[in-house]
Write an enzyme that holds these catalytic residues in place. Structure first.
Site: not given
Length: 464
Positions: A434-436
């Site tokens: 998850d790039h968050r």
């Protein structure tokens, strides 16, 4: 005076909002004991026997086999008028309200007889049910049938009450459920008047598949596939309902794709030394160690170095929540679909401990005996798709987790080893995150550490 109580479909576990009736275990007119299983249902996760918290006479059933009911919908009504649970009949008074019972895994002991009754107590109106376990089989139950003294409070869904003409109780034995791959197969059998108990299943441990039912239908050709029975067939093809495990998986993967901005990186690694280390471990006295268990231990070590990846995202509060414990999920393919059992507190377990727990959960998954706690609460997932003979994949993150490690098949390939071309056992590792929760540097660092441990297992020893 008879007291009629309504028993509703209880809460069957985290995230489950309903269930499909597979098979009624009692009929109108039957006398039931406290905590006696009365209906077999299928949820989005497994098959469950639902016990009734009341003792008395069944006056009505609601819903035919194959009907989907939401949690809280009426299942049946029970009239209790001086029917007390003596030995073999629940051990309590029918006037005492609900039992605070636990849903019992089919094939396990009745809590009322084993002293393991749930501590949850009801108020007299709710059931206070707590789910203990799942299963695919059920013990034979004994029941007696009488004609109710008064009329039912609700019109029975399954026809009029039945009983001996003289109103006396007659003893019968109810056999356990037939092992069938899905309720849709049961429905196909009913449509063609096929007695499932006369069939020999061709699936694992005698599981009856769609093909087995189709072979028993007079005048039908040998079936080609094992896909589920269609709800309707039109000019544009066959419509297959997304229900049960398949429906739950579809919903979760769709949500993951909608909500998680994922990215994937991958690397090839020389797993020759990893296989040699596993062989050396298995040469010693003790339980055998699987490759998956070694990879699981590598994952927990990597997550200790990169804790951002053992996390979840709370978008309502706009926070990344780092999790202290590693509950490691691993993808397992079963006859009922894909499930992800969870190894609790994986960060505290040795390779041997991980191997034992993975083996236990895998066996339970194949038997359909996983409990809700076995299937929920994961913080990171290990996906060994290499067992299907494929090299690589870009897996979908198991929402609400933040990352997943994918492992391809380990196969001999040309590889430059110590400056010379050699045949080595190579594996492709893919990492979806998850790039968050992190950027590429963190994800790349995690994957590189995992690859280093695969290529040189001694690297792992430095952190032990």
């Amino acid at each position: 005076m008879a007291v009629v109580r309504e028993f509703t479909l209880p809460d069957l576990g985290e995230g489950l909002t309903g269930a499909e009736i597979v098979r009624w275990l009692v009929e109108v007119g039957d006398v039931v004991a406290v905590d006696q299983p009365v209906v077999e249902v299928e949820t989005a996760k497994a098959m469950v026997d639902v016990p009734c918290p009341y003792a008395g006479v069944v006056t009505a059933r609601f819903g035919e086999e194959g009907t989907e009911l939401p949690v809280g919908a009426p299942l049946l009504t029970v009239a209790s008028s001086g029917v007390s649970g003596g030995p073999g009949e629940g051990g309590g008074s029918a006037e005492a309200g609900d039992s605070g019972n636990a849903l019992v895994a089919p094939g396990s002991e009745d809590p009322a007889s084993s002293g393991e009754r749930s501590a949850v107590s009801g108020s007299g109106e709710g059931s206070g049910n707590v789910l203990v376990g799942y299963g695919t089989g059920a013990p034979a139950a004994r029941r007696r049938r009488v004609r109710p003294a008064g009329g039912p409070a609700h019109a029975p869904a399954s026809g009029p009450a039945r009983g001996p003409a003289n109103g006396e109780a007659a003893a019968t034995t109810v056999e356990g459920p037939v092992p069938v791959i899905s309720p849709l197969v049961r429905r196909l059998a009913r449509q063609h008047d096929i007695d499932l108990r006369q069939l020999v299943g061709s699936g694992p441990e005698g599981l009856i598949l769609r093909a087995d039912v189709e072979r028993a239908i007079p005048g039908t050709a040998e079936p080609v596939g094992e896909e589920p029975v269609s709800e309707e067939r039109g000019e544009r093809g066959e419509r297959i309902p997304l229900r049960g495990v398949r429906g739950a998986v579809a919903d979760k993967l769709a949500r993951s794709r909608r909500e998680i901005p994922d990215a994937t990186c991958w690397v090839d690694a020389d797993a020759t030394e990893l296989l040699a280390a596993r062989t050396a471990m298995n040469a010693a006295v003790g339980p055998k160690i699987s490759v998956l268990a070694v990879l699981a231990r590598i994952c927990t070590a990597a997550l200790a170095r990169f804790p951002d990846l053992n996390a979840t995202v709370d978008m309502e509060r706009r926070e990344v929540v780092r999790l202290a414990e590693v509950h490691l999920g691993f993808a397992a393919q079963t006859d009922r679909g894909l499930v992800v059992p969870v190894v609790r507190d994986a960060h505290t377990r040795s390779v041997e401990g991980l191997a034992a727990e993975i083996a236990r959960l895998t066996e339970a998954a194949r038997a359909g005996a996983l409990s809700p706690s076995d299937l929920t609460g994961g913080t990171f997932t290990l996906n060994n798709y290499g067992v299907f003979g494929v090299d690589g994949s870009t897996p979908i993150i198991n929402h609400p987790e933040a990352a997943m490690l994918g492992v391809g098949r380990i196969a001999p390939k040309p590889w430059v080893h110590h400056g010379e071309l050699a045949v080595r056992h190579v594996v492709q590792l893919s990492f979806t995150f998850d790039h968050r929760v992190c950027d590429g540097g963190t994800a790349g660092g995690f994957l590189r550490y995992v690859a280093d441990c695969v290529e040189q297992p001694s690297v792992l020893l430095r952190g032990l």
